[in-house]
Scaffold this active site. Structure first.
Site, PDB file in Angstrom:
ATOM      1  N   GLU A  95      -6.915  -2.786   1.703  1.00 31.18           N
ATOM      2  CA  GLU A  95      -8.206  -2.471   2.332  1.00 31.18           C
ATOM      3  C   GLU A  95      -9.378  -3.230   1.702  1.00 31.18           C
ATOM      4  O   GLU A  95     -10.461  -2.683   1.548  1.00 31.18           O
ATOM      5  CB  GLU A  95      -8.467  -0.965   2.342  1.00 31.18           C
ATOM      6  CG  GLU A  95      -7.474  -0.238   3.229  1.00 31.18           C
ATOM      7  CD  GLU A  95      -8.004   1.064   3.830  1.00 31.18           C
ATOM      8  OE1 GLU A  95      -9.194   1.354   3.688  1.00 31.18           O
ATOM      9  OE2 GLU A  95      -7.199   1.757   4.459  1.00 31.18           O
TER      10      GLU A  95
ATOM     11  N   HIS B 155      -8.758   6.690  -2.741  1.00 30.79           N
ATOM     12  CA  HIS B 155      -7.402   6.845  -3.269  1.00 30.79           C
ATOM     13  C   HIS B 155      -7.437   6.701  -4.795  1.00 30.79           C
ATOM     14  O   HIS B 155      -8.345   6.074  -5.336  1.00 30.79           O
ATOM     15  CB  HIS B 155      -6.488   5.750  -2.724  1.00 30.79           C
ATOM     16  CG  HIS B 155      -6.110   5.945  -1.290  1.00 30.79           C
ATOM     17  ND1 HIS B 155      -4.833   6.173  -0.877  1.00 30.79           N
ATOM     18  CD2 HIS B 155      -6.850   5.932  -0.164  1.00 30.79           C
ATOM     19  CE1 HIS B 155      -4.790   6.299   0.433  1.00 30.79           C
ATOM     20  NE2 HIS B 155      -6.015   6.145   0.898  1.00 30.79           N
TER      21      HIS B 155
END
Lengths: 404, 404
Positions: free
Chosen positions: A49, A270
């Site tokens: 990402e 995360h």
């Protein structure tokens, strides 16, 4: 490596959640990640990402000393978001795009535009061939319309690893798999490739309870999504496998635990996964690491087959219903054309339709026709792909039964 | 094979040109092909452009005795058109779709809808791992807008073979590559993988002059396209390579020469290529078959890089111009919206626009907006893919220079 009996490999894996204009405090976090990586000096850094090439370039400039080799995988409209930094030379790369990747009309999810894929990186003088990737994002476990797509991706990933890793010494797989350890996709991937999980194999573990990588105490996570999981969920993995005359052991596994040291924000929504692997050449080449036992693998395969078949039925229905919609829109247009022709030929006494609503109706019909035709095309591809996966899985099942 | 020192492998390859409703005398030709395959009893049959699953099923029923194992590769809207029949069990398959595949708006070519891809088939008890595939079709050599796409495909194919064939004993590649033997794509593919050409290596050859597979005397070929090549062109290949402790030699190569025996029509618009290979286990494992020498390979790579770069510039321009068109259409729509709002607010004295032409204009603007936005999206993906390939090629170039 010939003269050196062992290698310690330190791997860092993080889904960075770095979407331009959308991710909170992105630039600050990218700076923090870069600083942390410089301080710790990992051998291999797998990031997901990283959607902006500018962020990649910033990290590359910062990591020039500790990880001089890097690669950014390009694909889709926006890119793949995958990049890798390495202490060892990168000799070759290969990108494999999953054939199914969400729906283009689910704009709020955006998966279709990202071109989710698995990137393979082949290391050089070190006997390492670490593929590295990310699977399809999971949005809602309750009513999971994406489940068949994710199983297709897990299967394609497993097949890609099986076929490309045959001659590798060591296979490493890191990334956000968006699946829980007990999900059928993960069991299929691990069973079919023989990859081992650093979390279950590590001699030492330090970090979030149960190795979770999406935790409620992280200020960027959506609390409502994690409600059914008070500890959080584990969806980021570092998996490994020694293929030929090597052994791999996981000495230590760590995860970050919310906020980054010395600041008030975490690196990402995360948690990062950091594994220390001990790679050693064996005296004699031994048999290849086996995955699951035959019957257990057959059970997982049959579970996956069921899910794919459910997806196939849904895709067929959607293909049919979008095709029907397109035909209806076309009929409406034809009807209007006949009406106009009739009017022009002077068959109708006067003008029975108000011009504005007549043209608005035509406009609507064309829009519906285009949209429905596009959807029909898309769902036709989906049906083909699900059929293809179903067949491959059936073939695997047959081979398993014939050569257990 | 351990007890049997040698294996004779007879391979049949044909682009069948079996497009429903479009290909001439399709069902008759499929019947002829099936009869011929039954008579000759090949070990491996690689067919392309079998677009209808019904044709595949018919062939499968017919070949049940001589080639009991088969696979049909599904992809794209229509399918991949690839299928394989084999005397030996097929243990595994993998499909790799090329990332670039023509343009969706070139409807008359139809490539985009086919999902051109390479299918890998792994043979079982026999030590064979023959991938099998078809590259992008070539339409006009004079002004070849597809050339960069085809080079990207040749590169992806070469990379796919390199990465999947590492542990294979023998690699076979058959199909319609749509490139002449001296084209940069073929030289790149052969140089980068080390594959050898059965036509140049065969001990005996029988068939069309120069091994051509698209010849003017075939009644289905377009004579005007072959005008610059009075003998025809050679674009269908069977390539091979022995990877580990095996040697492969091509004993015989044959092509069909126009009409099929006993009838007045050929099997297809292409000629079939039939190779007899002699595969033998070596007493000692020797070094891997090498491709081209370093400098020659670097030259081919740099030629391919130039073509990809030209394609990249063109794609960037198309992305820009479609984006500009979309913005213009959006501006026109906004202007119309302002005019309508102004009218509703009573700012305009009376109705200055005829209603019909006003709504027709809006309709046109929406159509242009949708089309241009779609094209912009498509060319954005094209740019990413060409950039990615360019980078991979540069990396290969660097590795070649550093480790010649």
């Amino acid at each position: 490596m010939e003269g050196d009996p062992a290698l310690q490999l330190r791997v860092f894996d993080l889904n960075c959640w770095a979407i331009r204009y959308l991710s909170k405090r992105r630039q600050e976090r990218i700076r923090l990640i870069g600083d942390q990586l410089c301080r710790e000096g990992f051998d291999l850094v797998l990031l997901q990402e990283i959607w902006s090439e500018q962020d990649y370039s910033d990290l590359k400039a910062k990591l020039g000393d500790c990880c001089p080799f890097s690669h950014y995988f390009r694909s889709g409209v926006i890119g793949s978001g995958l990049c890798v930094f390495s202490k060892f030379p990168i000799l070759d790369t290969l990108l494999y795009q999953y054939s199914l990747n969400g729906y283009p009309y689910m704009l709020q999810h955006g998966d279709w535009f990202c071109g989710k894929s698995v990137g393979l990186v082949q290391g050089g003088s070190q006997p390492l061939c670490p593929p590295f990737f990310q699977l399809h994002a999971e949005y809602c476990r309750e009513k999971d319309a994406y489940l068949p797509h994710r199983i297709v991706q897990a299967w394609e990933l497993a097949q890609f690893i099986r076929h490309t890793a045959k001659a590798a010494d060591v296979v490493l797989l890191g990334g956000d798999l968006n699946m829980h350890p007990e999900d059928v996709g993960i069991r299929l991937l691990r069973g079919w490739t023989g990859l081992q999980d650093t979390f279950t194999e590590a001699k030492r573990f330090e970090g979030c309870e149960d190795g979770c990588t999406l935790i409620p105490s992280n200020c960027f996570t959506f609390k409502s999504e994690l409600q059914p999981f008070p500890l959080g969920i584990r969806i980021d993995y570092v998996l490994y496998k020694a293929v030929s005359s090597f052994t791999v052991e996981c000495e230590e596994l760590r995860t970050t635990t919310g906020t980054a040291p010395g600041t008030d924000i975490p690196y990402s929504d995360h948690e990062a996964v950091m594994a220390t692997l001990h790679i050693q050449r064996k005296r004699q080449a031994a048999s290849v690491t086996r995955g699951m036992a035959g019957p257990a693998l057959a059970e997982v395969l049959s579970e996956a087959l069921t899910e794919v078949h459910v997806g196939l039925l849904a895709a067929r229905w959607q293909r049919y219903s979008s095709g029907r919609m397109a035909v209806l829109a076309l009929l409406l247009l034809l009807l209007q054309a006949v009406a106009v022709l009739g009017m022009l030929a002077g068959l109708a006494a006067g003008q029975p339709f108000p011009k504005l609503s007549f043209s608005l109706l035509a406009f609507l019909a064309v829009a519906v026709l285009l949209l429905a035709a596009g959807l029909h095309l898309f769902h036709s591809i989906e049906v083909k792909m699900l059929q293809g996966t179903e067949e491959q899985m059936r073939m695997a099942m047959r081979v398993l039964q014939e050569h257990p």
